[in-house]
Scaffold this motif. Structure first.
Motif, PDB file in Angstrom:
ATOM      1  N   LYS A  13      -5.211   5.999  18.275  1.00 17.66           N
ATOM      2  CA  LYS A  13      -5.669   5.228  19.432  1.00 17.66           C
ATOM      3  C   LYS A  13      -6.055   3.813  19.022  1.00 17.66           C
ATOM      4  O   LYS A  13      -5.775   2.841  19.745  1.00 17.66           O
ATOM      5  N   GLN A  14      -6.683   3.667  17.867  1.00 20.55           N
ATOM      6  CA  GLN A  14      -7.038   2.338  17.369  1.00 20.55           C
ATOM      7  C   GLN A  14      -5.785   1.496  17.164  1.00 20.55           C
ATOM      8  O   GLN A  14      -5.771   0.298  17.466  1.00 20.55           O
ATOM      9  N   LEU A  15      -4.734   2.129  16.656  1.00 19.53           N
ATOM     10  CA  LEU A  15      -3.475   1.413  16.437  1.00 19.53           C
ATOM     11  C   LEU A  15      -2.881   0.943  17.766  1.00 19.53           C
ATOM     12  O   LEU A  15      -2.351  -0.166  17.863  1.00 19.53           O
TER      13      LEU A  15
ATOM     14  N   LEU B 193       4.065  11.686  -6.387  1.00 21.45           N
ATOM     15  CA  LEU B 193       3.548  10.320  -6.322  1.00 21.45           C
ATOM     16  C   LEU B 193       2.106  10.326  -5.843  1.00 21.45           C
ATOM     17  O   LEU B 193       1.713  11.180  -5.035  1.00 21.45           O
ATOM     18  N   THR B 194       1.315   9.385  -6.310  1.00 20.64           N
ATOM     19  CA  THR B 194      -0.069   9.283  -5.861  1.00 20.64           C
ATOM     20  C   THR B 194      -0.108   8.799  -4.411  1.00 20.64           C
ATOM     21  O   THR B 194       0.897   8.355  -3.846  1.00 20.64           O
ATOM     22  N   VAL B 195      -1.295   8.856  -3.846  1.00 23.43           N
ATOM     23  CA  VAL B 195      -1.510   8.355  -2.489  1.00 23.43           C
ATOM     24  C   VAL B 195      -1.074   6.892  -2.390  1.00 23.43           C
ATOM     25  O   VAL B 195      -0.381   6.492  -1.448  1.00 23.43           O
ATOM     26  N   LEU B 196      -1.462   6.096  -3.370  1.00 23.37           N
ATOM     27  CA  LEU B 196      -1.099   4.676  -3.370  1.00 23.37           C
ATOM     28  C   LEU B 196       0.413   4.502  -3.497  1.00 23.37           C
ATOM     29  O   LEU B 196       1.027   3.700  -2.769  1.00 23.37           O
ATOM     30  N   GLU B 197       1.033   5.247  -4.402  1.00 28.31           N
ATOM     31  CA  GLU B 197       2.475   5.120  -4.612  1.00 28.31           C
ATOM     32  C   GLU B 197       3.270   5.547  -3.378  1.00 28.31           C
ATOM     33  O   GLU B 197       4.298   4.941  -3.054  1.00 28.31           O
ATOM     34  N   ASN B 198       2.806   6.585  -2.687  1.00 30.25           N
ATOM     35  CA  ASN B 198       3.459   6.994  -1.443  1.00 30.25           C
ATOM     36  C   ASN B 198       3.410   5.879  -0.408  1.00 30.25           C
ATOM     37  O   ASN B 198       4.375   5.648   0.325  1.00 30.25           O
ATOM     38  N   THR B 199       2.292   5.177  -0.356  1.00 30.89           N
ATOM     39  CA  THR B 199       2.117   4.109   0.632  1.00 30.89           C
ATOM     40  C   THR B 199       2.934   2.875   0.277  1.00 30.89           C
ATOM     41  O   THR B 199       3.432   2.168   1.156  1.00 30.89           O
ATOM     42  N   VAL B 200       3.102   2.634  -1.006  1.00 32.57           N
ATOM     43  CA  VAL B 200       3.874   1.478  -1.483  1.00 32.57           C
ATOM     44  C   VAL B 200       5.370   1.671  -1.242  1.00 32.57           C
ATOM     45  O   VAL B 200       6.100   0.707  -0.940  1.00 32.57           O
ATOM     46  N   LEU B 201       5.854   2.897  -1.368  1.00 35.81           N
ATOM     47  CA  LEU B 201       7.291   3.181  -1.390  1.00 35.81           C
ATOM     48  C   LEU B 201       8.087   2.562  -0.233  1.00 35.81           C
ATOM     49  O   LEU B 201       9.132   1.938  -0.477  1.00 35.81           O
TER      50      LEU B 201
ATOM     51  N   ILE C 188      -0.186   8.309   7.943  1.00 37.60           N
ATOM     52  CA  ILE C 188      -0.282   7.214   8.909  1.00 37.60           C
ATOM     53  C   ILE C 188      -0.223   5.873   8.181  1.00 37.60           C
ATOM     54  O   ILE C 188       0.447   4.931   8.625  1.00 37.60           O
ATOM     55  N   ALA C 189      -0.899   5.774   7.027  1.00 36.32           N
ATOM     56  CA  ALA C 189      -0.827   4.546   6.223  1.00 36.32           C
ATOM     57  C   ALA C 189       0.605   4.266   5.806  1.00 36.32           C
ATOM     58  O   ALA C 189       1.077   3.122   5.850  1.00 36.32           O
TER      59      ALA C 189
ATOM     60  N   LEU D 149      -4.138  -0.891   3.662  1.00 38.80           N
ATOM     61  CA  LEU D 149      -3.832   0.181   4.604  1.00 38.80           C
ATOM     62  C   LEU D 149      -4.671   1.423   4.324  1.00 38.80           C
ATOM     63  O   LEU D 149      -5.184   2.070   5.243  1.00 38.80           O
ATOM     64  N   LEU D 150      -4.818   1.769   3.044  1.00 36.29           N
ATOM     65  CA  LEU D 150      -5.632   2.937   2.684  1.00 36.29           C
ATOM     66  C   LEU D 150      -7.099   2.701   3.028  1.00 36.29           C
ATOM     67  O   LEU D 150      -7.811   3.632   3.428  1.00 36.29           O
ATOM     68  N   GLU D 151      -7.535   1.471   2.904  1.00 28.93           N
ATOM     69  CA  GLU D 151      -8.899   1.148   3.313  1.00 28.93           C
ATOM     70  C   GLU D 151      -9.040   1.307   4.830  1.00 28.93           C
ATOM     71  O   GLU D 151     -10.057   1.816   5.330  1.00 28.93           O
ATOM     72  N   GLN D 152      -8.007   0.911   5.555  1.00 33.34           N
ATOM     73  CA  GLN D 152      -8.018   1.022   7.014  1.00 33.34           C
ATOM     74  C   GLN D 152      -8.143   2.469   7.476  1.00 33.34           C
ATOM     75  O   GLN D 152      -8.822   2.752   8.478  1.00 33.34           O
ATOM     76  N   VAL D 153      -7.504   3.390   6.745  1.00 34.11           N
ATOM     77  CA  VAL D 153      -7.577   4.797   7.138  1.00 34.11           C
ATOM     78  C   VAL D 153      -8.697   5.536   6.397  1.00 34.11           C
ATOM     79  O   VAL D 153      -8.802   6.765   6.482  1.00 34.11           O
ATOM     80  N   GLY D 154      -9.507   4.792   5.666  1.00 32.18           N
ATOM     81  CA  GLY D 154     -10.679   5.372   5.007  1.00 32.18           C
ATOM     82  C   GLY D 154     -10.402   6.170   3.762  1.00 32.18           C
ATOM     83  O   GLY D 154     -11.174   7.086   3.424  1.00 32.18           O
ATOM     84  N   LEU D 155      -9.328   5.814   3.028  1.00 33.07           N
ATOM     85  CA  LEU D 155      -8.950   6.623   1.869  1.00 33.07           C
ATOM     86  C   LEU D 155      -8.665   5.802   0.615  1.00 33.07           C
ATOM     87  O   LEU D 155      -7.982   6.267  -0.294  1.00 33.07           O
ATOM     88  N   LEU D 156      -9.197   4.605   0.536  1.00 34.56           N
ATOM     89  CA  LEU D 156      -8.962   3.783  -0.647  1.00 34.56           C
ATOM     90  C   LEU D 156      -9.516   4.451  -1.906  1.00 34.56           C
ATOM     91  O   LEU D 156      -8.932   4.334  -2.989  1.00 34.56           O
TER      92      LEU D 156
END
Length: 302
Positions: A186-188, A99-107, A153-154, A126-133
């Motif tokens: 820590k931000q979380l 699965l892609t990065v996006l699909e893993n996060t959606v699951l 983490i996302a 979420l991916l934007e939040q962790v700097g990986l959009l």
């Protein structure tokens, strides 16, 4: 979310023998805090996180989360607790490779019944939040280890859990990427979540608000990293001595591991590649422990 453990014991049955993984552990973590559980392999760190996460149940003791005792939860209540209240970050990322990065996060959101279009929108945020959009459509193998951990983490944040459990999240990362991951955690915490991180690396533990030193299933000491700088009280000096003793023991134990690894290589039980990789990791750990001892003003001698 407030997490409170009271005299938690965990005994695993291996045949007719009982193996005691936790021996009366008590601790408390509040919202907005990030704490570290620091200890060697086999100290009970993962068992402790699994019990807090509702994956395992204690043999004795109590696990309170927002005042409710997980010991009294049935399997359906634990399933909902894990799905909606817990975000788990693993050492080896636990991403689905096909699965892609996006699909893993959606699951996780699809599993929770969130409509797909809404889940995709949230995953992008979420991916934007962790700097990986910009890596959303890549497969896990196409990004670095540090990036994969940030994706993990996302994924853990997908269902807005108030409690984040991170089991050795920096174990496979270099110090630069490890610091990025801990900074993100820590931000979380500062956003109001409760974050508990297990680690064997004192440099990573030092970046948290409080450290529980776990050894052989027991809490050997509790301290705040900043308490070990400047003037210290009698209690803080005692805790510092516990940490120094722990680090020296970790050096001795790791040197034994080096000797055992070398013997295996000489006997032909492991190949050159495995020997080199594990040898370098063990030597790196020794240097980390020595650096921390130096920072505390102690030598590495036994």
């Amino acid at each position: 979310m407030v997490v409170k453990l009271v005299d938690v014991v965990k005994i695993y049955r291996v045949g007719s023998t009982g193996v005691q993984a936790l021996r009366g552990v008590s601790l408390e973590v509040g919202p907005g805090e990030i704490v570290a559980i620091m200890g060697p392999s086999g100290s009970g760190k993962t068992t402790l996180l699994n019990i807090i996460g509702g994956v395992d149940k204690p043999t004795a003791g109590h696990v309170y989360v927002n005042g409710r005792d997980l010991v009294l939860f049935d399997e359906e209540a634990l399933r909902k607790y894990r799905l909606y209240k817990i975000g788990y970050v693993f050492q080896f990322f636990n991403l689905i490779p096909t699965l892609t990065v996006l699909e893993n996060t959606v699951l996780p959101m699809i599993v929770a019944g969130i409509p797909r279009s809404k889940a995709i929108d949230k995953a992008r945020k979420l991916l934007e939040q962790v700097g990986l959009l910009d890596k959303a459509h890549r497969l896990p193998e196409e990004i670095s280890g540090g990036e994969r951990q940030r994706v993990a983490i996302a994924v853990a944040l997908a269902n807005d859990p108030p409690l984040i459990l991170a089991d050795e999240p920096t174990g496979e990362l270099d110090i630069v990427n490890a610091e990025k991951v801990i900074s993100l955690l820590k931000q979380l915490a500062h956003s109001g979540r409760t974050v508990i991180v297990s680690t064997h690396d004192p440099r990573i533990a030092r970046m948290t608000d409080r450290i529980y030193l776990l050894e052989e299933g027991r809490v050997k000491g509790v301290y705040k990293p900043e308490s070990l700088t400047g003037e210290t009280s009698v209690k803080e000096v005692a805790v510092e001595r516990q940490l120094v003793d722990y680090l020296k023991k970790r050096i001795r134990d790791t040197l034994i591991e080096v000797d055992e690894l070398t013997d295996k290589f000489k006997r032909g039980e492991i190949g050159v590649g495995e020997f080199t990789s594990r040898y370098n990791l063990l030597k790196y750990r020794i240097e980390v422990f020595k650096e921390e001892l130096a920072r505390l003003g102690a030598g590495a001698e036994a």
